[in-house]
Scaffold this motif. Structure first.
Motif, short mmCIF file in Angstrom:
data_model
loop_
_atom_site.label_atom_id
_atom_site.label_comp_id
_atom_site.label_asym_id
_atom_site.label_seq_id
_atom_site.Cartn_x
_atom_site.Cartn_y
_atom_site.Cartn_z
N SER A 1 91.67 -35.82 -46.59
CA SER A 1 92.63 -36.73 -47.21
C SER A 1 93.01 -36.31 -48.61
O SER A 1 94.02 -36.73 -49.14
N SER B 1 88.06 -44.44 -47.43
CA SER B 1 88.03 -43.88 -46.08
C SER B 1 86.63 -44.08 -45.50
O SER B 1 85.62 -44.02 -46.22
N TRP C 1 85.09 -43.52 -51.61
CA TRP C 1 86.00 -44.33 -52.43
C TRP C 1 86.46 -43.44 -53.57
O TRP C 1 85.68 -42.95 -54.38
N LYS D 1 99.45 -34.06 -40.13
CA LYS D 1 98.02 -34.40 -40.15
C LYS D 1 97.23 -33.48 -39.23
O LYS D 1 96.16 -32.99 -39.58
N GLU E 1 87.32 -41.77 -37.59
CA GLU E 1 87.70 -41.52 -38.98
C GLU E 1 88.87 -42.44 -39.32
O GLU E 1 89.93 -42.36 -38.67
N TRP E 2 88.67 -43.28 -40.34
CA TRP E 2 89.68 -44.30 -40.67
C TRP E 2 89.96 -44.28 -42.16
O TRP E 2 89.06 -44.46 -42.98
N GLN E 3 91.24 -44.03 -42.48
CA GLN E 3 91.69 -44.13 -43.86
C GLN E 3 92.08 -45.59 -44.08
O GLN E 3 93.23 -45.99 -43.88
N ASP F 1 94.42 -46.49 -49.42
CA ASP F 1 94.67 -45.24 -50.13
C ASP F 1 93.42 -44.71 -50.81
O ASP F 1 93.29 -43.51 -51.05
N SER G 1 86.84 -36.22 -42.72
CA SER G 1 88.14 -36.85 -42.92
C SER G 1 88.42 -37.14 -44.39
O SER G 1 89.55 -37.06 -44.84
N GLN G 2 87.34 -37.47 -45.16
CA GLN G 2 87.54 -37.74 -46.57
C GLN G 2 88.02 -36.51 -47.31
O GLN G 2 88.89 -36.57 -48.18
N THR H 1 83.92 -43.27 -42.02
CA THR H 1 83.63 -42.45 -40.85
C THR H 1 82.40 -43.04 -40.15
O THR H 1 81.36 -43.28 -40.76
N ASP I 1 96.43 -42.78 -40.01
CA ASP I 1 95.22 -43.18 -40.73
C ASP I 1 93.98 -43.26 -39.85
O ASP I 1 92.89 -43.53 -40.36
#
Length: 961
Positions: free
Chosen positions: A29, A384, A498, A5, A376-378, A381, A25-26, A386, A306
């Motif tokens: 991913s 995500s 999304w 990562k 930043e959080w996933q 799946d 972050s999106q 921010t 994540d």
């Protein structure tokens, strides 16, 4: 798992600069298998810039660092001018603000890691602008700069020309430990009295800990620059002083009408035979000292794959000092002269006047601080999130001292009747010209730069000394002025993505909200003492240095020392019990803008005839509430102090005023990219963008600008109800990526701008605090006037009311700008050679007509630009030479315009790697010593001619990991 990562973050230069910082972050991913390429060297840097352009949504151009801490230019603006369609404004031979596609600094939004940054300046001439000043940020910690030329729903509003995002380094960009340092000497060939070599030192340490779950990065830089400027020009604006033969244009100190030959004027372009005259002719020398510190601390924490939390603090400190001395002549009136075909007075003469000797002192600091946190959080799946918050402040001139102090000395005047030397007290009201000078002077504007000639033989005959001798010099005036500005931005952004929506063409939905509170508080400092001829100059240190353009010398003295002398009553030869000094007046102005935005956008992927199509459609809704205030002592009247000058009389108590405004906009955007084949990309973009007016235009304060005896009388007032500029933007481009790092592109753009802001002019009276119109004391014949100490020379209710010409910013009609961008970047196989060439053509349907005295709807900064860059590099050395050209452009668009003439500059750089860790380098800026020239309505109406000299950086850079 964590390592993979974190390695992905090293490709932020290629992926993140093409998207808004809140979507970083999106984007990451989606690219878990992206190959990591180490950024090192010119070719690699250009390859990554090409990747940014190709992969970006919409039209994106960028510059990336050749290596960490090694940006192509030490000044960010100087680097940005290499990008197609980007040009820069220079201050003291250094890039400070940028123009994109013909739209000047106030039309472009500059962000730092996606965050809107505040700006402030202490100088009145700079105004109160939203424009970011690039000279405040060193390039050492910058990873990349991306120029977003087209609209996207997730981009912060404010940029019609472009949104420019500065990306800085983070610890997770690197694996483990990395440190670098750079030491260089700046050799400025222009330096006269300062240090010709000054230091610049920078360093960075980055490391990750606890299985790469924690990262820390610290960077800092210190830079000092001394420089010198020689300038020829004028003070004030070239004036349209009347019509015809000027029989009614009286001199300031004579009843004799001017004799102006207007027979050469082309009446087809100038039917009323307007004549334009220079207010002054100046020759000056200035010495500058600038010291800048930058620092950044970044902490990152990733408890799992994540979640990444980043906290950062960014600091910059700028300390500017400048001393300037000027020899000058003021054309308060003209005896004789000839107008050329355009009406420019090319050879004005004036008898029985004086020389003027000016001193300026600039001293101010700017402190910028920014604190922020990003999460930043996933979450799943598919989803995500921010969250980004920051609190940033720019504070200029802390403490509120005058940032600019100036003084003027002049030759004495003598009594018209008995020839005795007087102190310019204007005590003879019956004689139209009680005081006369003994210096005759003339100017010649037929060449590229003006020349002057003077005759002080009468003064020598009278006093035994020439015009430059200290015995023939008396005080004239002092002024203190400047701003203290505190600009704070608090910003909250929440964005979400999304994706993995199924097998249809819709691949992702992006949505979010932003809230920005933009607050500016200003203290305007302005004061003057208009008659200091009674000042004892015995203790004033004066040095004579060589002059130019006909002035034998420039008198070097300190404005600060001069002003200090006025504070001591003992130096007042007329009244030793009373100091000549008067403290400057202060007024408070401020605004608060609260903007809330919601956006949603949709990403699509499809095909057309086997050609992949990528599209992003979005809409942004933004609403803004504005509150503006003014707290100032109102002007109660004017005092007639000399035959020409009237000073303002302020009330004892301040009065407050507050106004408000609001507006909202829907801003749609559509970006489509089609891969015609593996190498050719076509783009279509459409979107609406807005740019807000300068801050100073929103203040409700009414400011009296010009108030001379007999006129003119001009004033300015702000307008908090101004709507922002709104542009409809269309872009078409075709790009051919024919080999690694090599591409050619052609693009067409069109921008239709509505709500264009210009100055509306209204002739009206201005009232004092009691609601009574301010009156003109110079029209009332009273004994003992004009005189600075005589209260009878102040405005009286029986005097005629002044009709002021008040400028107020208003929203006018629309204008259009269109243009073409051509670019080629080519790597010559594996030879190490490469080249870049680009050219931008910009045109508008509202160009400034120099023969029209009523231009209103005109865009400043519009110009064609070109760049040519060649380079060579191998495993141990690199060399680059860059040529930049900008065509002439309109700098400001008032009824007295200023044009900056075409300018070109050549810069070079070279480096050699001693080993894998240490390299030496040299940079040369403006190596051909180009000068800058600005003129008024016509080419011979000189405004500025400035010479700076070349600048070289010589140093060593080391990297350890």
């Amino acid at each position: 798992m964590y390592n993979n990562k974190f390695k992905l973050n090293s490709v932020l230069l290629a992926v993140l600069c093409a998207t808004h910082a809140q979507a970083q972050s999106q984007e990451n991913s989606q690219n878990n298998n992206v190959e990591v390429i180490e950024v090192k060297g010119i070719a690699s840097s250009l390859s990554k810039s090409a990747a940014m352009k190709r992969d970006g949504q919409g039209v994106v151009d960028a510059i990336s660092a050749e290596d960490i801490g090694k940006f192509p230019d030490t000044n960010l603006a100087e680097s940005l001018q290499r990008i197609t369609g980007v040009s820069i404004d220079r201050s003291n031979n250094e890039g400070n603000k940028v123009t994109v596609r013909g739209f000047g600094p106030s039309f472009n939004l500059v962000t730092l890691n996606g965050r809107q940054m505040p700006n402030s300046s202490a100088l009145l001439d700079d105004g109160i602008s939203r424009s970011f000043n690039f000279k405040e940020v060193g390039a050492e910690s910058v990873s990349a700069v991306a120029v977003h030329k087209t609209a996207r729903a997730d981009l912060n509003s404010g940029g019609i020309g472009a949104t420019i995002d500065i990306q800085t380094a983070k610890p997770f960009d690197h694996d483990g430990f990395k440190a670098l340092g750079s030491v260089k000497g700046v050799l400025d060939t222009s330096v006269d009295t300062g240090d010709s070599i000054t230091p610049e030192i920078s360093g960075m340490i980055s490391n990750t800990f606890l299985d790469d779950s924690v990262g820390v990065l610290i960077s800092a830089s210190h830079a000092v620059r001394h420089s010198h400027t020689d300038r020829i020009g004028r003070s004030g604006q070239w004036s349209d002083v009347g019509k015809g033969s000027y029989d009614n244009w009286k001199q300031a100190f004579s009843d004799t009408p001017s004799v102006i030959n207007t027979s050469n004027i082309n009446t087809a372009n100038n039917s009323d035979q307007h004549v334009f005259t220079a207010p002054t002719v100046d020759f000056e020398k200035s010495d500058s000292e600038r010291e800048r510190q930058n620092a950044q601390v970044v902490l990152q924490y990733s408890p799992n794959a994540d979640l990444v939390i980043t906290a950062d603090y960014v600091l910059s400190r700028l300390d500017d000092k400048q001393k300037m001395n000027r020899s000058s002549f003021w054309f308060d009136g003209v005896d004789t002269g000839t107008a050329d075909v355009n009406g420019t007075l090319i050879n004005p003469t004036r008898a029985k006047d004086e020389l003027n000797f000016w001193a300026w002192e600039y001293a101010y600091k700017t402190e910028n601080d920014s604190m922020g946190i990003n999460v930043e959080w996933q979450a799943t799946d598919a989803l995500s999130l921010t969250l980004d918050l920051h609190d940033s402040t720019s504070h200029s001139n802390p403490g509120g001292l005058p940032a600019e102090r100036l003084a003027n000395l002049k030759n004495p005047r003598f009594d018209h009747d008995n020839d005795d030397h007087l102190a310019d007290d204007g005590d003879d009201a019956t004689t139209p010209t009680p005081h006369i000078g003994y210096v005759d002077i003339a100017a010649d504007f037929t060449g590229n730069t003006p020349s002057i000639s003077y005759d002080d033989s009468e003064l020598i005959a009278k006093t035994g000394n020439d015009a430059w001798h200290k015995s023939n010099i008396v005080g004239d005036l002092i002024q203190e002025r400047g701003y203290e500005i505190e600009n704070n931005i608090k910003q909250l952004s929440l964005s979400a993505r999304w994706e993995n929506l199924g097998n249809g063409d819709l691949t992702a939905i992006n949505f979010g909200l932003n809230n920005t509170v933009y607050k500016v508080d200003t203290t305007k400092i302005s004061g003057a003492v208009w008659n200091t001829s009674a000042l004892d100059l015995t203790n004033l240190d004066i040095e004579t240095t060589p002059g130019g353009i006909g002035f034998d010398s420039v008198l070097r003295y300190s404005a600060d020392q001069f002003i200090a002398l006025t504070k001591d009553p003992a130096n007042n030869m007329s009244d030793p019990t009373k100091a000549l000094y008067a403290a400057p007046n202060e007024s408070l102005n401020g605004i608060e803008e609260d903007s809330t935005a919601f956006y949603v956008s949709f990403d699509f992927e499809s095909e057309f005839n086997d050609m992949p199509i990528y599209a992003n459609f979005g809409v942004r809704h933004e609403s803004t509430d504005i509150t503006a205030y003014t707290v100032a002592k109102p002007v109660e009247g004017l005092k007639w102090i000399t035959a020409l000058e009237m000073s303002k009389i302020f009330a004892d108590d301040a009065v407050s005023d507050q106004l408000s405004g609001n507006y909202s906009h829907y801003l749609p955007s559509l970006n489509i990219k089609m891969d015609i084949n593996d190498d050719v990309v076509a783009r279509f973009s459409y979107g609406n963008t807005i740019a807000r007016s300068d801050i100073g235009s929103l203040f409700p304060e009414t400011s009296l600008q010009t108030h001379l005896a007999g006129g003119p009388f001009t004033a300015k007032q702000g307008n908090p109800n101004l709507l922002p500029y709104e542009a409809k933007n269309l872009d078409l481009s075709l790009e051919w990526y024919y080999s690694e790092g090599s591409y050619a592109s052609i693009g067409h753009f069109r921008k239709d701008v509505d709500n264009f802001i210009s100055n509306g002019i209204v002739d009206r009276t201005i009232n004092d605090a009691n609601g009574n119109p301010i009156t003109d004391p110079s029209q009332g014949a009273r004994a003992g006037c004009p005189a600075p100490e005589n209260t009878a020379c102040e405005s009286q209710p029986s005097d005629p009311a002044i009709m002021w010409r008040v400028e107020t910013p208003v929203n006018l009609d629309a204008l259009s700008v269109k243009g073409w961008e051509f670019n080629i970047q080519h790597m010559f196989a594996d030879t190490g050679f490469g080249a870049i060439a680009n050219y931008t053509i910009v045109d508008s349907d509202n160009e400034y007509d120099v023969h029209d005295l009523d231009n209103k709807l005109v865009l400043t900064g519009l110009s064609d630009t070109a760049n040519l860059v060649g380079f060579y590099e191998n495993d141990s050395m690199s060399f680059r030479i860059a040529y930049n050209w900008r065509d002439d452009f309109l700098l400001n668009a008032t009824d007295r315009p200023t044009f900056t003439e075409a300018y070109s500059q050549i810069d070079v750089s070279a480096s050699y790697d001693i080993n894998d860790s240490v390299s030496v380098f040299i940079d040369g800026i403006n190596i051909t010593d180009e000068d800058t020239r600005r003129h008024g309505r016509f080419a011979n109406q000189l405004v500025d001619f400035e010479q700076y000299g070349a600048r070289y950086n010589i140093g060593v850079r080391a990297t350890f990991e």
